[in-house]
Design a protein around this motif. Structure first.
Motif, PDB file in Angstrom:
ATOM      1  N   MET A 274      45.544  43.762  33.418  1.00 12.45           N
ATOM      2  CA  MET A 274      45.606  42.710  34.508  1.00 12.45           C
ATOM      3  C   MET A 274      46.988  42.826  35.178  1.00 12.45           C
ATOM      4  SD  MET A 274      43.341  40.357  33.972  1.00 12.45           S
ATOM      5  CE  MET A 274      41.878  41.229  32.964  1.00 12.45           C
ATOM      6  N   ASN A 275      47.927  43.502  34.677  1.00 14.21           N
ATOM      7  CA  ASN A 275      49.090  43.695  35.554  1.00 14.21           C
ATOM      8  C   ASN A 275      48.864  44.730  36.551  1.00 14.21           C
ATOM      9  OD1 ASN A 275      50.603  41.808  34.182  1.00 14.21           O
ATOM     10  ND2 ASN A 275      51.665  43.520  32.697  1.00 14.21           N
TER      11      ASN A 275
ATOM     12  N   LEU B 154      40.737  34.440  34.288  1.00 15.33           N
ATOM     13  CA  LEU B 154      41.880  35.169  34.255  1.00 15.33           C
ATOM     14  C   LEU B 154      43.023  34.066  34.582  1.00 15.33           C
ATOM     15  CD1 LEU B 154      40.123  37.047  37.285  1.00 15.33           C
ATOM     16  CD2 LEU B 154      40.519  37.822  35.148  1.00 15.33           C
ATOM     17  N   SER B 155      44.235  34.688  34.290  1.00 13.40           N
ATOM     18  CA  SER B 155      45.420  33.964  34.614  1.00 13.40           C
ATOM     19  C   SER B 155      45.422  33.096  35.843  1.00 13.40           C
ATOM     20  CB  SER B 155      46.560  34.821  34.440  1.00 13.40           C
ATOM     21  OG  SER B 155      46.768  35.271  35.748  1.00 13.40           O
TER      22      SER B 155
ATOM     23  N   ILE C 277      33.894  44.554  46.550  1.00  7.87           N
ATOM     24  CA  ILE C 277      33.349  43.248  45.714  1.00  7.87           C
ATOM     25  C   ILE C 277      34.079  44.127  44.428  1.00  7.87           C
ATOM     26  CG2 ILE C 277      31.600  42.278  44.444  1.00  7.87           C
ATOM     27  CD1 ILE C 277      30.160  43.507  47.335  1.00  7.87           C
ATOM     28  N   VAL C 278      34.820  43.323  43.617  1.00  3.70           N
ATOM     29  CA  VAL C 278      35.404  43.679  42.427  1.00  3.70           C
ATOM     30  C   VAL C 278      35.031  42.960  41.173  1.00  3.70           C
ATOM     31  CG1 VAL C 278      37.674  44.115  41.131  1.00  3.70           C
ATOM     32  CG2 VAL C 278      37.402  44.645  43.467  1.00  3.70           C
ATOM     33  N   ALA C 279      34.213  43.456  40.266  1.00  3.70           N
ATOM     34  CA  ALA C 279      33.953  42.665  39.090  1.00  3.70           C
ATOM     35  C   ALA C 279      34.721  42.499  38.022  1.00  3.70           C
ATOM     36  CB  ALA C 279      32.466  43.511  38.534  1.00  3.70           C
ATOM     37  N   LEU C 280      35.213  41.346  37.914  1.00  2.00           N
ATOM     38  CA  LEU C 280      36.504  41.212  37.051  1.00  2.00           C
ATOM     39  C   LEU C 280      35.966  39.916  36.126  1.00  2.00           C
ATOM     40  CD1 LEU C 280      39.663  40.623  39.181  1.00  2.00           C
ATOM     41  CD2 LEU C 280      39.016  42.463  37.690  1.00  2.00           C
TER      42      LEU C 280
END
Ligand code: IPE
Ligand code: MG
Length: 215
Positions: free
Chosen positions: A62-63, A92-93, A115-118
């Motif tokens: 995450m960082n 997500l935060s 596109i970022v799959a998160l």
């Protein structure tokens, strides 16, 4: 983008250094895509299942994501990259959600879409779409997915020797071509990229019909 952990382990480094190297590989691959006139690149960065990893690794990932967004935001804008996240972003935060929406808004007119799959899972996305869906058929259902304004992928590449889809773009992959390689994601370079693309170019896509579809 699979194999970061094994890449690091083979070098007796911590897993996170593999993830950092993976982020560099992403920048390179984005560059190759642009050279080839590809307009959309989707990367599976963090799955709904990845929350089950150790707390230390989840935090580190995450960082890494937060700093990637912070450090790259000007470059992405300058390079006409439209940044977009798919997945259950409420996981997500708050601060990450905020920097994602800001970057999406800032880059919305970009020519190339990253596109970022998160916190992404194909089944989860389909379930969320089903809640919004009120009839109208496949096309209308597609508009309820996180990928509403993004074409289905032509080619899906998985690195690191795993031969699974692992809950990636389940609906969208209906007619996608697949390319698997043993190369770990941080080592995925120009040569590998060309191999994947050439393999794709030599295939006949019929999309369920008898006649070939021209690429
Ligand atoms: C892929 O690398 C990146 C993420 C899922 C975040 P992995 O972390 O899955 O690396 P391996 O599979 O352990 O080598
Ligand atoms: Mg893995």
């Amino acid at each position: 983008m699979d194999g970061n952990g094994r890449w690091a382990k083979a070098r007796r480094k911590p897993r996170i250094s593999g993830h950092k190297e993976g982020a560099l590989a992403l920048d390179r691959v984005m560059h190759y895509c642009r050279e080839e006139g590809i307009e959309y690149l989707t990367v599976y960065a963090f799955s709904t299942e990845n929350w089950n990893r150790s707390r230390a690794e989840v935090t580190a990932l995450m960082n890494l994501l937060s700093s990637y967004i912070k450090e790259k935001s000007d470059t992405l804008l300058k390079n006409q990259v439209r940044f977009k996240v798919i997945g259950r972003r409420s996981d997500l935060s708050k601060s990450l959600q905020k920097s994602i929406s800001q970057l999406e808004e800032k880059t919305k007119d970009g020519q190339f879409t990253l596109i970022v799959a998160l916190s992404y899972g194909g089944r989860d996305e389909i379930l969320r779409a089903a809640e919004k869906y009120s009839g109208g058929g496949e096309e209308a259902f597609s508009k309820c997915l996180d990928t509403a304004d993004i074409p289905d992928p032509d080619l899906i590449i998985r690195t690191s020797g795993e031969l699974r889809l692992s809950n990636f773009l389940l609906w969208q992959a209906a007619y996608s071509e697949f390319y698997f390689t043993d190369v770990m994601w941080p080592d995925f370079g120009r040569e590998e990229f060309d191999k994947a693309l050439n393999s794709y170019k030599n295939r006949e896509r019929r999309m369920g019909s008898r006649k070939g579809v021209r690429k």
